[in-house]
Design a protein around this motif. Structure first.
Motif, PDB file in Angstrom:
ATOM      1  N   GLU A 132       2.166  17.062  -1.395  1.00 24.65           N
ATOM      2  CA  GLU A 132       3.521  17.315  -1.890  1.00 24.65           C
ATOM      3  C   GLU A 132       4.244  16.034  -2.322  1.00 24.65           C
ATOM      4  OE1 GLU A 132       3.851  16.885   2.617  1.00 24.65           O
ATOM      5  OE2 GLU A 132       2.441  17.738   1.164  1.00 24.65           O
ATOM      6  N   GLU A 133       3.698  14.876  -1.983  1.00 26.94           N
ATOM      7  CA  GLU A 133       4.362  13.614  -2.315  1.00 26.94           C
ATOM      8  C   GLU A 133       3.691  12.848  -3.455  1.00 26.94           C
ATOM      9  OE1 GLU A 133       4.852  11.216   1.141  1.00 26.94           O
ATOM     10  OE2 GLU A 133       6.300  12.578   2.088  1.00 26.94           O
ATOM     11  N   LEU A 134       2.590  13.357  -3.967  1.00 29.45           N
ATOM     12  CA  LEU A 134       1.817  12.595  -4.942  1.00 29.45           C
ATOM     13  C   LEU A 134       2.618  12.293  -6.208  1.00 29.45           C
ATOM     14  CD1 LEU A 134      -1.723  14.241  -4.662  1.00 29.45           C
ATOM     15  CD2 LEU A 134      -0.832  12.221  -3.482  1.00 29.45           C
ATOM     16  N   ARG A 135       3.179  13.325  -6.805  1.00 33.33           N
ATOM     17  CA  ARG A 135       3.920  13.095  -8.055  1.00 33.33           C
ATOM     18  C   ARG A 135       5.146  12.206  -7.814  1.00 33.33           C
ATOM     19  NH1 ARG A 135       3.645  14.874 -13.123  1.00 33.33           N
ATOM     20  NH2 ARG A 135       1.944  16.300 -12.551  1.00 33.33           N
ATOM     21  N   LYS A 136       5.784  12.374  -6.695  1.00 30.28           N
ATOM     22  CA  LYS A 136       6.923  11.519  -6.350  1.00 30.28           C
ATOM     23  C   LYS A 136       6.520  10.045  -6.338  1.00 30.28           C
ATOM     24  CE  LYS A 136       9.806  10.452  -2.328  1.00 30.28           C
ATOM     25  NZ  LYS A 136      10.122  10.836  -0.930  1.00 30.28           N
ATOM     26  N   MET A 137       5.361   9.748  -5.787  1.00 34.07           N
ATOM     27  CA  MET A 137       4.909   8.364  -5.722  1.00 34.07           C
ATOM     28  C   MET A 137       4.533   7.833  -7.110  1.00 34.07           C
ATOM     29  SD  MET A 137       5.188   7.275  -2.589  1.00 34.07           S
ATOM     30  CE  MET A 137       6.745   8.149  -2.709  1.00 34.07           C
ATOM     31  N   PHE A 138       3.966   8.668  -7.944  1.00 31.76           N
ATOM     32  CA  PHE A 138       3.659   8.239  -9.308  1.00 31.76           C
ATOM     33  C   PHE A 138       4.937   8.060 -10.128  1.00 31.76           C
ATOM     34  CE2 PHE A 138      -0.684   9.101  -8.254  1.00 31.76           C
ATOM     35  CZ  PHE A 138      -1.430   8.333  -9.142  1.00 31.76           C
ATOM     36  N   ASP A 139       5.944   8.900  -9.884  1.00 28.58           N
ATOM     37  CA  ASP A 139       7.230   8.709 -10.545  1.00 28.58           C
ATOM     38  C   ASP A 139       7.849   7.371 -10.119  1.00 28.58           C
ATOM     39  OD1 ASP A 139       7.199  11.058 -12.036  1.00 28.58           O
ATOM     40  OD2 ASP A 139       8.250  12.220 -10.496  1.00 28.58           O
TER      41      ASP A 139
ATOM     42  N   ASN B 264       0.828  -1.189   0.000  1.00 28.74           N
ATOM     43  CA  ASN B 264       0.000   0.000   0.000  1.00 28.74           C
ATOM     44  C   ASN B 264       0.876   1.259   0.000  1.00 28.74           C
ATOM     45  OD1 ASN B 264      -2.170   1.775   0.292  1.00 28.74           O
ATOM     46  ND2 ASN B 264      -2.888   0.875   2.182  1.00 28.74           N
ATOM     47  N   ILE B 265       0.519   2.231  -0.838  1.00 33.61           N
ATOM     48  CA  ILE B 265       1.278   3.460  -1.002  1.00 33.61           C
ATOM     49  C   ILE B 265       0.440   4.621  -0.470  1.00 33.61           C
ATOM     50  CG2 ILE B 265       2.303   5.046  -2.668  1.00 33.61           C
ATOM     51  CD1 ILE B 265       2.811   2.612  -4.486  1.00 33.61           C
ATOM     52  N   GLY B 266       0.990   5.348   0.466  1.00 33.69           N
ATOM     53  CA  GLY B 266       0.275   6.495   1.015  1.00 33.69           C
ATOM     54  C   GLY B 266       0.214   7.647   0.021  1.00 33.69           C
ATOM     55  N   LEU B 267      -0.984   8.147  -0.210  1.00 37.72           N
ATOM     56  CA  LEU B 267      -1.168   9.283  -1.124  1.00 37.72           C
ATOM     57  C   LEU B 267      -1.972  10.387  -0.442  1.00 37.72           C
ATOM     58  CD1 LEU B 267      -1.991   7.471  -4.511  1.00 37.72           C
ATOM     59  CD2 LEU B 267       0.201   8.407  -3.758  1.00 37.72           C
ATOM     60  N   ALA B 268      -1.723  10.585   0.841  1.00 40.91           N
ATOM     61  CA  ALA B 268      -2.479  11.585   1.595  1.00 40.91           C
ATOM     62  C   ALA B 268      -1.766  12.925   1.690  1.00 40.91           C
ATOM     63  CB  ALA B 268      -2.771  11.057   2.999  1.00 40.91           C
ATOM     64  N   LYS B 269      -0.489  12.989   1.294  1.00 36.08           N
ATOM     65  CA  LYS B 269       0.270  14.232   1.373  1.00 36.08           C
ATOM     66  C   LYS B 269       0.405  14.829  -0.026  1.00 36.08           C
ATOM     67  CE  LYS B 269       2.952  12.762   5.401  1.00 36.08           C
ATOM     68  NZ  LYS B 269       4.311  12.508   5.941  1.00 36.08           N
TER      69      LYS B 269
ATOM     70  N   GLU C 269      -6.584  15.221  -7.229  1.00 35.69           N
ATOM     71  CA  GLU C 269      -5.242  15.276  -7.823  1.00 35.69           C
ATOM     72  C   GLU C 269      -4.749  13.876  -8.181  1.00 35.69           C
ATOM     73  OE1 GLU C 269      -1.897  16.885  -9.472  1.00 35.69           O
ATOM     74  OE2 GLU C 269      -3.747  17.900  -8.817  1.00 35.69           O
ATOM     75  N   VAL C 270      -5.091  12.900  -7.359  1.00 34.72           N
ATOM     76  CA  VAL C 270      -4.736  11.510  -7.690  1.00 34.72           C
ATOM     77  C   VAL C 270      -5.376  11.110  -9.017  1.00 34.72           C
ATOM     78  CG1 VAL C 270      -5.038   9.098  -7.006  1.00 34.72           C
ATOM     79  CG2 VAL C 270      -4.339  10.794  -5.298  1.00 34.72           C
ATOM     80  N   GLU C 271      -6.618  11.486  -9.216  1.00 34.85           N
ATOM     81  CA  GLU C 271      -7.274  11.164 -10.487  1.00 34.85           C
ATOM     82  C   GLU C 271      -6.541  11.806 -11.663  1.00 34.85           C
ATOM     83  OE1 GLU C 271     -11.687  11.281 -12.597  1.00 34.85           O
ATOM     84  OE2 GLU C 271     -11.147  12.819 -11.122  1.00 34.85           O
TER      85      GLU C 271
END
Length: 275
Positions: free
Chosen positions: A105-112, A98-103, A133-135
């Motif tokens: 500032e970290e969303l694009r980093k996690m998608f990268d 599971n990947i946290g996507l609640a912050k 933003e996740v969508e």
């Protein structure tokens, strides 16, 4: 307990397997239908090489890889090296998380990170605030987001229904990872939730629970109160094409016996239903 006991289920499957050229275990692993795999959180106490050896011993082919085994902080080259180690062992990564996507500032980093790992899907935990933003990033990166429900303690997505309500008007790549243990603790009907999810159901985390002394306790799959057989029947009827990934959260220092027991039970159920 399960409506099909371990003894009854394996006796029936063994009788069928006697007419086949392969062993029951080989038949159970190779049987068509739902993909049974492992969420590598189950092996969180083991470094990647040791985890790979355990997965090979368990005859696992499909994974949802956790950050313990493919680090967020690695360079793209290091991530690619890790992915290649899994591939060389005959292991296919179906998702990460599971990947946290609640912050925010970290969303694009996690998608990268997901892109570097070649992940077709992220099992993830966004918030209601970050969901739009996740969508957008799902559309940009063409990576599915399977939102994981985390039970009654989760203020954002405790149940499958809470996820489905949030994504119902979103891109079709926005969907659900049902954690069957947290779903049970949230007092949601597992089988009904699977039917309700339909094409939004992308992934599942499998475990089993017993209710004792006023609380839920995890046990090997097939030893608890979650309707595993009915779950597989429903997935088969709906032509579900995603994974059922064992997430074994107990006995972290020595998970192999419980993982082997759990996978054998699920493979046996799948084989019996496939037959």
């Amino acid at each position: 307990m399960q409506s099909i006991s371990r003894r009854t289920m394996f006796a029936g499957a063994a009788a069928l397997a006697a007419t086949l050229p392969n062993t029951l275990e080989a038949f159970a692993v190779a049987a068509p239908g739902v993909t049974i795999g492992v969420a590598t959180y189950s092996l969180r106490k083991f470094q990647r090489p040791q985890a790979i050896e355990i997965l090979k011993k368990l005859n696992v082919q499909a994974l949802s890889v956790k950050e313990f085994h493919l680090h967020y902080t690695d360079t793209p080259a290091q991530i690619a090296e890790g992915v290649n180690e899994f591939k060389a062992a005959g292991l296919k990564i179906l998702s990460g998380g599971n990947i946290g996507l609640a912050k925010p500032e970290e969303l694009r980093k996690m998608f990268d990170y997901a892109k570097a790992a070649g992940l077709p899907m992220m099992v993830c935990a966004p918030s209601h605030e970050t969901l739009p933003e996740v969508e957008k990033l799902v559309k940009e990166y063409n990576i599915k987001a399977a939102i994981h429900n985390h039970g009654p303690e989760d203020k954002h997505f405790p149940s499958p229904q809470s996820v489905l309500a949030a994504v119902k008007n979103m891109d079709p790549r926005m969907g659900l990872c049902i954690d069957i243990g947290h779903t049970t603790r949230a007092k949601a009907d597992l089988v009904a939730s699977i039917k309700e999810a339909g094409p939004r159901l992308f992934d599942m985390h499998a475990k089993d629970l017993v209710f004792e002394n006023g609380k839920w306790t995890q046990v090997a799959v097939g030893d608890g109160h979650i309707p595993i057989v009915e779950m597989f029947k429903t997935l088969k009827a709906l032509h579900y094409t995603g994974g059922v990934m064992l997430e074994y959260e107990i006995n972290a220092d020595d998970p192999y016996p419980g993982m082997e027991r759990s996978l054998s039970y699920m493979r046996g159920v799948r084989a019996a239903l496939g037959a």
